[in-house]
Motif scaffolding. Structure first.
Motif, short mmCIF file in Angstrom:
data_model
loop_
_atom_site.label_atom_id
_atom_site.label_comp_id
_atom_site.label_asym_id
_atom_site.label_seq_id
_atom_site.Cartn_x
_atom_site.Cartn_y
_atom_site.Cartn_z
N ALA A 104 0.76 -1.27 0.08
CA ALA A 104 -0.13 0.13 -0.10
C ALA A 104 0.96 1.24 -0.03
O ALA A 104 1.96 1.16 0.50
N THR A 105 0.42 2.35 -0.58
CA THR A 105 0.84 3.71 -0.59
C THR A 105 -0.28 4.53 0.10
O THR A 105 -1.20 4.47 -0.15
N VAL A 106 0.45 5.30 1.01
CA VAL A 106 -0.51 6.19 1.75
C VAL A 106 -0.14 7.60 1.55
O VAL A 106 0.91 8.07 1.79
N THR A 107 -1.15 8.68 1.52
CA THR A 107 -0.87 9.79 1.56
C THR A 107 -2.06 10.70 2.52
O THR A 107 -2.61 9.74 3.37
N ASP A 108 -1.97 11.96 2.81
CA ASP A 108 -2.82 12.31 3.68
C ASP A 108 -4.34 12.28 3.30
O ASP A 108 -5.10 12.38 4.14
N THR A 109 -4.71 11.85 1.83
CA THR A 109 -5.96 11.60 1.85
C THR A 109 -6.25 10.49 0.97
O THR A 109 -7.44 9.96 0.73
N THR A 110 -5.39 9.73 0.61
CA THR A 110 -5.58 8.54 -0.44
C THR A 110 -4.87 7.40 0.14
O THR A 110 -3.85 7.49 0.82
N LEU A 111 -5.33 6.20 -0.15
CA LEU A 111 -5.02 4.78 0.15
C LEU A 111 -4.70 4.11 -1.03
O LEU A 111 -6.03 3.73 -1.78
N THR A 112 -3.72 3.47 -1.76
CA THR A 112 -3.61 2.84 -2.72
C THR A 112 -3.26 1.69 -2.56
O THR A 112 -1.87 1.50 -2.16
N LEU A 113 -3.59 0.45 -2.78
CA LEU A 113 -3.48 -0.70 -2.59
C LEU A 113 -2.82 -1.50 -3.95
O LEU A 113 -3.26 -1.43 -5.08
N GLY A 114 -1.85 -2.01 -3.81
CA GLY A 114 -1.23 -2.91 -4.95
C GLY A 114 -1.87 -4.29 -5.10
O GLY A 114 -3.00 -4.32 -4.82
N ARG A 115 -1.40 -5.35 -5.72
CA ARG A 115 -1.97 -6.60 -6.15
C ARG A 115 -2.04 -7.05 -4.54
O ARG A 115 -1.57 -7.45 -3.76
N ILE A 116 -3.56 -7.52 -4.52
CA ILE A 116 -4.14 -8.37 -3.43
C ILE A 116 -3.69 -9.81 -3.43
O ILE A 116 -4.17 -10.56 -4.50
N THR A 117 -3.13 -10.49 -2.57
CA THR A 117 -3.01 -11.66 -2.30
C THR A 117 -3.87 -12.44 -1.08
O THR A 117 -3.94 -11.82 -0.27
N ALA A 118 -4.61 -13.30 -1.56
CA ALA A 118 -5.68 -14.07 -0.66
C ALA A 118 -5.81 -15.37 -0.62
O ALA A 118 -5.47 -15.96 -1.51
N THR A 119 -6.17 -15.82 0.49
CA THR A 119 -6.54 -17.37 0.57
C THR A 119 -7.69 -17.71 -0.48
O THR A 119 -8.26 -16.56 -0.83
N ARG A 120 -8.02 -18.78 -0.63
CA ARG A 120 -9.13 -19.24 -1.79
C ARG A 120 -10.15 -20.09 -1.04
O ARG A 120 -10.70 -21.02 -1.91
N LYS A 121 -10.39 -19.96 0.02
CA LYS A 121 -11.41 -21.14 0.79
C LYS A 121 -12.65 -20.55 0.54
O LYS A 121 -12.95 -19.14 -0.01
N LEU A 122 -13.83 -21.37 0.38
CA LEU A 122 -15.21 -20.92 0.25
C LEU A 122 -15.88 -21.16 1.55
O LEU A 122 -15.63 -21.66 2.38
N CYS A 123 -16.66 -19.88 1.33
CA CYS A 123 -17.51 -19.73 2.72
C CYS A 123 -18.96 -19.55 2.59
O CYS A 123 -19.41 -19.38 1.27
N PRO A 124 -19.52 -19.43 3.67
CA PRO A 124 -21.08 -19.20 3.33
C PRO A 124 -21.55 -18.02 2.82
O PRO A 124 -20.73 -17.26 2.44
N GLY A 125 -22.65 -18.06 2.15
CA GLY A 125 -23.09 -16.91 1.26
C GLY A 125 -22.83 -15.46 1.83
O GLY A 125 -22.39 -14.51 1.04
#
Length: 302
Positions: A236-257
């Motif tokens: 992430a890159t943070v300024t006083d007013t913005t938050l910019t996320l780069g490529r998100i990596t996440a787990t891949r489990k299935l969850c309830p609706g």
């Protein structure tokens, strides 16, 4: 007046707009007029309002609600409940679930609450009970009494709202705080998170000691937490007013609706660049397309 469409379950209701960043950090007291003239004038939720003319230290303070007593029955406040009165004559209240906003006139020790606007996010039964009590007591003419760091607002019928002034250090910093997603927004529509997914989406922004201020005050770090079902992490890159996320990596489990529904909405907001607004213990993120999330930091233990 601009209208806001609020969704509460399957119903759609139009009410006056109240942003999720209604609790303002203002620093003036004394005498303020409707147009904001005088020392310490600033900008409230909307132009105009009531007036403040008092020696009591009511404005410029974020008051945490301790309890509400109606008809002799005392109801403890949930985390996040608070009230603030701006020097321009605008009162804002957070019930722990919804937000109330109203013009207010303060003369001496008398606080007069005008017509109120509110969001209509669905709450659990316990919060609904407190919200009803607060909404009923926070109305009409109230008598204010300040002693030490305590404020008591009393109605003509003897009902009371007990509050304590919050210290500046109680405000949650952007980085290092665990932010729990409590609402979803799209343009002028606000909704609660899907039933059954409450508290499932949360995140923490980390800016390491090695992070240095770059161009335009940019700092680098990371964001990690739960999207509502799967764990995630992104640079992430943070300024006083913005938050910019780069490529998100996440787990891949299935969850309830409900968890997966929330996850898709949260991830849509967190992908790329968003603007943010931090007000005391509320954090609101919004994309250029108008989609957003509202998150709350837990109230610190005393």
């Amino acid at each position: 007046m601009r209208k806001q469409k609020i969704i509460h379950g399957p119903r759609v209701t139009h009410i006056a707009a109240v942003t999720t960043a209604a609790l303002l950090a203002l620093t003036a007291c004394g005498t303020e007029t409707k147009d904001g003239s005088g020392a310490g004038s600033g900008t409230g939720n909307r132009a105009g309002g009531g007036s403040v003319q008092t020696d009591l230290p009511l404005t410029g303070v974020r008051w945490s609600v301790d309890s509400v007593t109606v008809d002799g029955r005392k109801t403890a406040a949930p985390a996040g409940a608070g009230v603030e009165i701006s020097p321009q004559g605008r009162a804002s209240a957070q019930t722990g679930c919804n937000r109330i906003s109203a013009d207010v006139t303060v003369e001496g020790d008398t606080v007069t609450i005008g017509e109120k606007d509110t969001t209509l996010v669905g709450c659990d039964k316990e919060m609904e009970g407190f919200e009803k009590a607060l909404d009923g007591a926070f109305a009409g003419k109230l008598t204010a009494k300040v002693q030490d760091k305590k404020l008591t607002l009393t109605t003509a019928d003897g009902d009371t709202i007990a509050l304590t002034s919050e210290e500046p250090e109680d405000a949650a910093p952007l980085a290092g705080t665990r932010w729990t997603v409590g609402s979803l927004t799209e343009n002028e529509t606000a909704t609660s998170v899907p039933q059954g997914a409450e508290g499932k989406a949360f995140f923490t922004i980390t800016l390491g000691k090695e992070a240095q201020a770059g161009k335009d005050g940019e700092r680098t770090g990371s964001v990690e937490g739960s999207l509502g079902c799967n764990r995630f992490k992104a640079p992430a890159t943070v300024t006083d007013t913005t938050l910019t996320l780069g490529r998100i990596t996440a787990t891949r489990k299935l969850c309830p609706g409900p968890g997966m529904t929330l996850e898709r909405q949260v991830q849509k907001v967190l992908e790329g660049k968003v603007t943010y607004e931090l007000r005391h213990r509320d954090l609101n993120l919004k994309t250029a397309e108008g989609e957003g999330i509202g998150a709350l930091a837990a109230t610190p233990e005393k």
